[in-house]
Each structure stands twice: as structure tokens, then as C-alpha cells.
Design a protein around this motif. Sequence first.
Motif, PDB file in Angstrom:
ATOM      1  N   SER A 157      -2.536  63.376   7.758  1.00 39.37           N
ATOM      2  CA  SER A 157      -2.962  64.543   8.529  1.00 39.37           C
ATOM      3  C   SER A 157      -4.033  64.182   9.551  1.00 39.37           C
ATOM      4  O   SER A 157      -3.970  64.599  10.712  1.00 39.37           O
ATOM      5  N   ASP A 158      -5.015  63.360   9.117  1.00 37.54           N
ATOM      6  CA  ASP A 158      -6.074  62.940  10.049  1.00 37.54           C
ATOM      7  C   ASP A 158      -5.502  62.095  11.181  1.00 37.54           C
ATOM      8  O   ASP A 158      -5.899  62.249  12.351  1.00 37.54           O
ATOM      9  N   LEU A 159      -4.574  61.193  10.844  1.00 41.41           N
ATOM     10  CA  LEU A 159      -3.952  60.370  11.883  1.00 41.41           C
ATOM     11  C   LEU A 159      -3.163  61.223  12.872  1.00 41.41           C
ATOM     12  O   LEU A 159      -3.143  60.942  14.081  1.00 41.41           O
ATOM     13  N   LEU A 160      -2.520  62.298  12.358  1.00 42.14           N
ATOM     14  CA  LEU A 160      -1.777  63.188  13.247  1.00 42.14           C
ATOM     15  C   LEU A 160      -2.717  63.904  14.210  1.00 42.14           C
ATOM     16  O   LEU A 160      -2.425  64.031  15.409  1.00 42.14           O
ATOM     17  N   LYS A 161      -3.896  64.330  13.690  1.00 41.87           N
ATOM     18  CA  LYS A 161      -4.872  64.977  14.566  1.00 41.87           C
ATOM     19  C   LYS A 161      -5.370  64.010  15.639  1.00 41.87           C
ATOM     20  O   LYS A 161      -5.498  64.364  16.821  1.00 41.87           O
TER      21      LYS A 161
END
Length: 329
Positions: A157-161
Motif C-alpha cells: 500500500s505504501d509503495l502504491l502511494k
Amino acid sequence: MKKTNSQKLRLGSFVLIGTILFIAGVYLIGQRQDMFKKTFTLSSYFQNVNGLQKGNNVRYSGIDIGTVKNILMINDSTIKVEMSIEEKILSHIKKNAIATIGSDGLVGNMIVNIVPGKGASEIIENEDIIASYSRIGTDDILNTLNTSSENAAILTSDLLKITNRITTGKGTIGVLINDTIMAQDLKQSIHNLKIASRGASHTIAELNSIVSSVKTEDNTILGMLLNDSISAGKLKTVVTNLEISSAEIETLLNNANAVVSDFNSSNGAYNYMVKDTSLVNSLKSTLKNINEGTDKFNQNMEALKHNFLTRGYFRKLERQEKKEVKTKE
């Protein structure tokens, strides 16, 4: 009613077959429970038996050597497992062996594995207790995998952000990726850095050549100072002498300053002659009188030389002086 021979034969056959089956069953069960073998008891303590049950196999280096005899709960954190081991395997198990609990295959029954210890040790004896090693259970592995999957989901999720911010041109990396002008400036900066690095490399090479020439050549002053130990010793002596001379000059200057200070501060003749104007005027008048008296004395002597009374005396002196000069020549 009288039994026929066929009935007797069938009855005898049934009894015989039943007896054979009973003996075979007893033998097989006895083999399973080691009833017909000589065994000895071996124990080990565990914190978790992971579903181990009585009658499960015991293996040593992958070979079945016995069964689990009993499982006893000692306290809330210690479980005693008693194992029935074949006596013929007694000479192969050492006291430094380690017992572990594992599964027979991926989904098989739990078994006790005895692993040989390292190094030399004594042979195991009946009723001995060996060390144990608790492996990570399936539940612990599943919990760890669950935690890892949750962390992976958060990380994804953090990488997607971060990826979305970079794609939309936000942040430093996003600007570098999407701003063509900055990309060109960065490219030009890298080009300038390359040029500067080439110049630095060239300068370093020149410095290395200069240092090498200084180290190898003795005809220059610097090379002589670096390589000639005799010249270095002489230079050291000269520097030492200069230091001594400078110290002596400093001492001499200090003494001269002290004398001048004494002259300036004392009440002696020097101070009196320098500062007393009347004395200076008297000295000037005295010197003037002396000069005038000298001139008059010279005139009187010249007059005596021409006087007829003393003229003969002065001529006699002149002849003696000429005679002495000739004698010396």
C-alpha cells in the motif's frame, strides 16, 4: 443328533483357522508394542509435544528404533516423554544425542527423532535422560506467515502511494522524472562533473609526476633536501646555528637596550652632557679657544723658525730628521 464327518471337518477347520488368526494377531500386536523384543527406557523433556501420542514411532537417524511409551505432564511448561527403545540399538546411541519432535511427512503422525550428538561421548544406559530441541511448530509458522503477509500488504500500500505521487510529479523524484528542464540541467551538471573530474585526474597525474621527479632527482634543491641525508644534516646544523645566533643577537639587543635605558635614566656625565645646555655652550667656547690658541701657537713657531736667534736650532733639527730618514732608507 449325531454329527457327520463333514461337520466335524468344518468345525475343526474353523477352530484351526481361528487359532492361526488369533496367534497371528497377537504376534502382530506384540511386534507393534515391542512385546517380543528386549527394550530399554529413554526419556526427554519438552515444552511442547505438538500432538505427539503414545505408540508413535521413535527414529534414530531415520530408522525406527522404538515407540513412545508414555507422556507425562510435569508442570505447566515441562512435559516428559518416555520412549521404549530396542536394546540392540543401545550401543549406537550416545549420551549427547538430542531428541526432537517432528512429523512423518508433511501431514503424517508426529514422531520423535533422535539426532546423534557431536563429539565423543559415553553409551546411553537404561532410564537415561537425553537433551531435547523444540522446533518451530506449524502454528508458529502460520502466525509468522500471517504477520509477514500483513506487513507485505502494508508495504504494498505504501509503495502504491509513493508510485502515485511519483507519477503525478509530486516530490523530488517525481519532479526529476517528469520535469524535462530539470533533467537537462541535471544532465549538464553531470557533464560538468565529468569535465571537472578529468581535470582533477590530469592535475593529480601531474602532481604524481612532480613528486616522482623530486623523489628520484637530486639536482634540484627540493630533491637534494629529500634524498641527500648529508645535505639534510648540514641544513639542520645551519638552522641550529641560526637559532643560536638569533638567541645571542636577541641577548645583545636586550643588553644594548638596557645600557640605553641606563643612559637615559641615570644622572651621570652622559646625561649631564646631553641635557645640560650650559655645559654644551661652555664646551663649544672651550673648543673655540683651543682652536684659536693652536693657530696662534703655530704662528709663533713659524716666527721662531725665521728668527735669527733660533733659526740655527730649527735647521739643525731638520738636518737630523733628514739624516734619520736616509738611515732608515
